[in-house]
Design a protein around this motif. Structure first.
Motif, PDB file in Angstrom:
ATOM      1  N   GLY A 204       0.792  -1.218   0.000  1.00 31.61           N
ATOM      2  CA  GLY A 204       0.000   0.000   0.000  1.00 31.61           C
ATOM      3  C   GLY A 204       0.828   1.273   0.000  1.00 31.61           C
ATOM      4  O   GLY A 204       0.298   2.347  -0.278  1.00 31.61           O
ATOM      5  N   VAL A 205       2.125   1.183   0.328  1.00 32.67           N
ATOM      6  CA  VAL A 205       2.985   2.362   0.224  1.00 32.67           C
ATOM      7  C   VAL A 205       3.090   2.708  -1.254  1.00 32.67           C
ATOM      8  O   VAL A 205       3.459   1.879  -2.078  1.00 32.67           O
ATOM      9  CB  VAL A 205       4.388   2.121   0.830  1.00 32.67           C
ATOM     10  N   GLU A 206       2.701   3.919  -1.600  1.00 33.75           N
ATOM     11  CA  GLU A 206       2.623   4.309  -3.002  1.00 33.75           C
ATOM     12  C   GLU A 206       3.833   5.096  -3.483  1.00 33.75           C
ATOM     13  O   GLU A 206       4.226   4.973  -4.642  1.00 33.75           O
ATOM     14  CB  GLU A 206       1.349   5.127  -3.238  1.00 33.75           C
ATOM     15  N   ARG A 207       4.389   5.923  -2.591  1.00 34.79           N
ATOM     16  CA  ARG A 207       5.491   6.790  -3.012  1.00 34.79           C
ATOM     17  C   ARG A 207       6.442   7.043  -1.867  1.00 34.79           C
ATOM     18  O   ARG A 207       6.034   7.114  -0.709  1.00 34.79           O
ATOM     19  CB  ARG A 207       4.961   8.167  -3.440  1.00 34.79           C
ATOM     20  N   THR A 208       7.695   7.225  -2.230  1.00 36.81           N
ATOM     21  CA  THR A 208       8.685   7.706  -1.276  1.00 36.81           C
ATOM     22  C   THR A 208       9.543   8.741  -1.983  1.00 36.81           C
ATOM     23  O   THR A 208       9.671   8.723  -3.213  1.00 36.81           O
ATOM     24  CB  THR A 208       9.617   6.588  -0.749  1.00 36.81           C
ATOM     25  N   GLU A 209      10.088   9.639  -1.218  1.00 37.91           N
ATOM     26  CA  GLU A 209      11.095  10.566  -1.720  1.00 37.91           C
ATOM     27  C   GLU A 209      12.182  10.633  -0.671  1.00 37.91           C
ATOM     28  O   GLU A 209      11.911  10.844   0.507  1.00 37.91           O
ATOM     29  CB  GLU A 209      10.524  11.954  -1.981  1.00 37.91           C
ATOM     30  N   THR A 210      13.425  10.419  -1.109  1.00 41.25           N
ATOM     31  CA  THR A 210      14.558  10.366  -0.195  1.00 41.25           C
ATOM     32  C   THR A 210      15.505  11.525  -0.460  1.00 41.25           C
ATOM     33  O   THR A 210      15.885  11.775  -1.600  1.00 41.25           O
ATOM     34  CB  THR A 210      15.313   9.026  -0.367  1.00 41.25           C
ATOM     35  N   LEU A 211      15.871  12.210   0.610  1.00 39.99           N
ATOM     36  CA  LEU A 211      16.842  13.295   0.550  1.00 39.99           C
ATOM     37  C   LEU A 211      18.062  12.857   1.351  1.00 39.99           C
ATOM     38  O   LEU A 211      17.937  12.524   2.534  1.00 39.99           O
ATOM     39  CB  LEU A 211      16.263  14.578   1.148  1.00 39.99           C
ATOM     40  N   ILE A 212      19.221  12.839   0.720  1.00 43.91           N
ATOM     41  CA  ILE A 212      20.449  12.454   1.401  1.00 43.91           C
ATOM     42  C   ILE A 212      21.159  13.725   1.863  1.00 43.91           C
ATOM     43  O   ILE A 212      21.352  14.657   1.087  1.00 43.91           O
ATOM     44  CB  ILE A 212      21.355  11.616   0.490  1.00 43.91           C
ATOM     45  N   THR A 213      21.546  13.745   3.119  1.00 42.29           N
ATOM     46  CA  THR A 213      22.209  14.895   3.710  1.00 42.29           C
ATOM     47  C   THR A 213      23.687  14.903   3.320  1.00 42.29           C
ATOM     48  O   THR A 213      24.380  13.907   3.513  1.00 42.29           O
ATOM     49  CB  THR A 213      22.084  14.837   5.244  1.00 42.29           C
ATOM     50  N   LEU A 214      24.142  16.027   2.780  1.00 39.61           N
ATOM     51  CA  LEU A 214      25.550  16.180   2.426  1.00 39.61           C
ATOM     52  C   LEU A 214      26.374  16.640   3.631  1.00 39.61           C
ATOM     53  O   LEU A 214      27.492  16.187   3.842  1.00 39.61           O
ATOM     54  CB  LEU A 214      25.702  17.167   1.267  1.00 39.61           C
ATOM     55  N   SER A 215      25.832  17.563   4.408  1.00 42.37           N
ATOM     56  CA  SER A 215      26.471  18.016   5.637  1.00 42.37           C
ATOM     57  C   SER A 215      25.391  18.578   6.548  1.00 42.37           C
ATOM     58  O   SER A 215      24.280  18.866   6.105  1.00 42.37           O
ATOM     59  CB  SER A 215      27.539  19.077   5.351  1.00 42.37           C
ATOM     60  N   THR A 216      25.737  18.730   7.800  1.00 42.91           N
ATOM     61  CA  THR A 216      24.781  19.219   8.790  1.00 42.91           C
ATOM     62  C   THR A 216      25.319  20.494   9.427  1.00 42.91           C
ATOM     63  O   THR A 216      26.384  20.473  10.043  1.00 42.91           O
ATOM     64  CB  THR A 216      24.518  18.144   9.861  1.00 42.91           C
ATOM     65  N   ALA A 217      24.583  21.585   9.263  1.00 42.39           N
ATOM     66  CA  ALA A 217      24.986  22.871   9.838  1.00 42.39           C
ATOM     67  C   ALA A 217      24.600  22.963  11.313  1.00 42.39           C
ATOM     68  O   ALA A 217      25.294  23.589  12.108  1.00 42.39           O
ATOM     69  CB  ALA A 217      24.347  24.026   9.063  1.00 42.39           C
ATOM     70  N   LYS A 218      23.483  22.323  11.692  1.00 40.54           N
ATOM     71  CA  LYS A 218      23.044  22.356  13.085  1.00 40.54           C
ATOM     72  C   LYS A 218      22.180  21.127  13.350  1.00 40.54           C
ATOM     73  O   LYS A 218      21.298  20.796  12.563  1.00 40.54           O
ATOM     74  CB  LYS A 218      22.228  23.606  13.375  1.00 40.54           C
ATOM     75  N   GLU A 219      22.460  20.504  14.468  1.00 37.87           N
ATOM     76  CA  GLU A 219      21.636  19.392  14.941  1.00 37.87           C
ATOM     77  C   GLU A 219      21.690  19.436  16.448  1.00 37.87           C
ATOM     78  O   GLU A 219      22.773  19.408  17.039  1.00 37.87           O
ATOM     79  CB  GLU A 219      22.163  18.069  14.395  1.00 37.87           C
ATOM     80  N   THR A 220      20.561  19.522  17.083  1.00 34.94           N
ATOM     81  CA  THR A 220      20.525  19.629  18.537  1.00 34.94           C
ATOM     82  C   THR A 220      19.347  18.836  19.103  1.00 34.94           C
ATOM     83  O   THR A 220      18.383  18.569  18.395  1.00 34.94           O
ATOM     84  CB  THR A 220      20.433  21.106  18.985  1.00 34.94           C
ATOM     85  N   TRP A 221      19.478  18.472  20.352  1.00 35.01           N
ATOM     86  CA  TRP A 221      18.376  17.829  21.067  1.00 35.01           C
ATOM     87  C   TRP A 221      17.866  18.739  22.156  1.00 35.01           C
ATOM     88  O   TRP A 221      16.919  18.412  22.838  1.00 35.01           O
ATOM     89  CB  TRP A 221      18.867  16.501  21.652  1.00 35.01           C
ATOM     90  N   SER A 222      18.500  19.868  22.311  1.00 34.83           N
ATOM     91  CA  SER A 222      18.094  20.818  23.349  1.00 34.83           C
ATOM     92  C   SER A 222      16.889  21.618  22.906  1.00 34.83           C
ATOM     93  O   SER A 222      16.781  21.983  21.732  1.00 34.83           O
ATOM     94  CB  SER A 222      19.231  21.790  23.661  1.00 34.83           C
ATOM     95  N   VAL A 223      15.989  21.889  23.840  1.00 33.98           N
ATOM     96  CA  VAL A 223      14.822  22.719  23.560  1.00 33.98           C
ATOM     97  C   VAL A 223      14.907  23.968  24.429  1.00 33.98           C
ATOM     98  O   VAL A 223      15.548  23.971  25.489  1.00 33.98           O
ATOM     99  CB  VAL A 223      13.494  21.967  23.810  1.00 33.98           C
ATOM    100  N   ARG A 224      14.238  25.015  23.983  1.00 30.40           N
ATOM    101  CA  ARG A 224      14.180  26.249  24.766  1.00 30.40           C
ATOM    102  C   ARG A 224      13.291  26.019  25.962  1.00 30.40           C
ATOM    103  O   ARG A 224      12.175  25.521  25.849  1.00 30.40           O
ATOM    104  CB  ARG A 224      13.620  27.367  23.887  1.00 30.40           C
ATOM    105  N   VAL A 225      13.783  26.341  27.139  1.00 31.92           N
ATOM    106  CA  VAL A 225      13.027  26.099  28.379  1.00 31.92           C
ATOM    107  C   VAL A 225      12.526  27.435  28.913  1.00 31.92           C
ATOM    108  O   VAL A 225      13.229  28.382  29.002  1.00 31.92           O
ATOM    109  CB  VAL A 225      13.907  25.410  29.450  1.00 31.92           C
TER     110      VAL A 225
END
Length: 151
Positions: A130-151
């Motif tokens: 039943g999955v009809e479509r996918t689109e995949t984006l491959i990351t070349l580099s990461t400028a920012k990645e965080t797990w912190s949230v504003r408190v």
């Protein structure tokens, strides 16, 4: 949602930065007793404000060099349960979000190589009837990645 005071906010920010700090160090930085810090951490965990304490592993250091974002869509709502079951069972999926727009879900996936990504797409996602479509984006580099949230 429980109310947060300034002490809770400071504590959450410090724990997001480094959750391995000794209670005495946290106590000194915030200016309250160690027992207060201990009680507050227990309360924040109990109320669900803190969902856990984890080691943050550098994916590239263990050979997971490829980061991809995959959008998935279908038109039959019965597909969702099977899809989510497969996604939850896959260690390759870091995040899976139900989204608005033309796609049903957006996933964040980490694998070692493009062959591993192809295997994941073929065996985990496209194998769901039943999955009809996918689109995949491959990351070349990461400028920012965080797990912190504003408190």
């Amino acid at each position: 949602m429980a109310k947060l005071d300034d002490t809770d906010r400071q504590l959450l920010m410090l724990l997001q930065d480094d959750d391995r700090q000794a209670l005495a160090v946290l106590s000194e930085k915030i200016g309250v007793a160690v027992s207060t810090i201990n009680d507050r951490i227990k309360r924040l965990v109990r109320t669900g404000m803190i969902s856990g304490f984890h080691a943050r592993i550098a994916p590239e250091a263990i050979g997971l060099d490829l980061l991809a974002f995959i959008m998935v869509s279908w038109s039959n709502p019965k597909v969702e349960a099977v899809f989510l079951e497969r996604v939850k069972a896959s260690p390759d999926v870091l995040e899976c979000h139900h989204i608005t727009g033309a796609w049903n879900y957006l996933m964040k996936v980490r694998v070692s190589t493009t062959r591993d990504l192809e295997r994941f797409l073929t065996e985990t996602i496209k194998a769901v009837d039943g999955v009809e479509r996918t689109e995949t984006l491959i990351t070349l580099s990461t400028a920012k990645e965080t797990w912190s949230v504003r408190v």
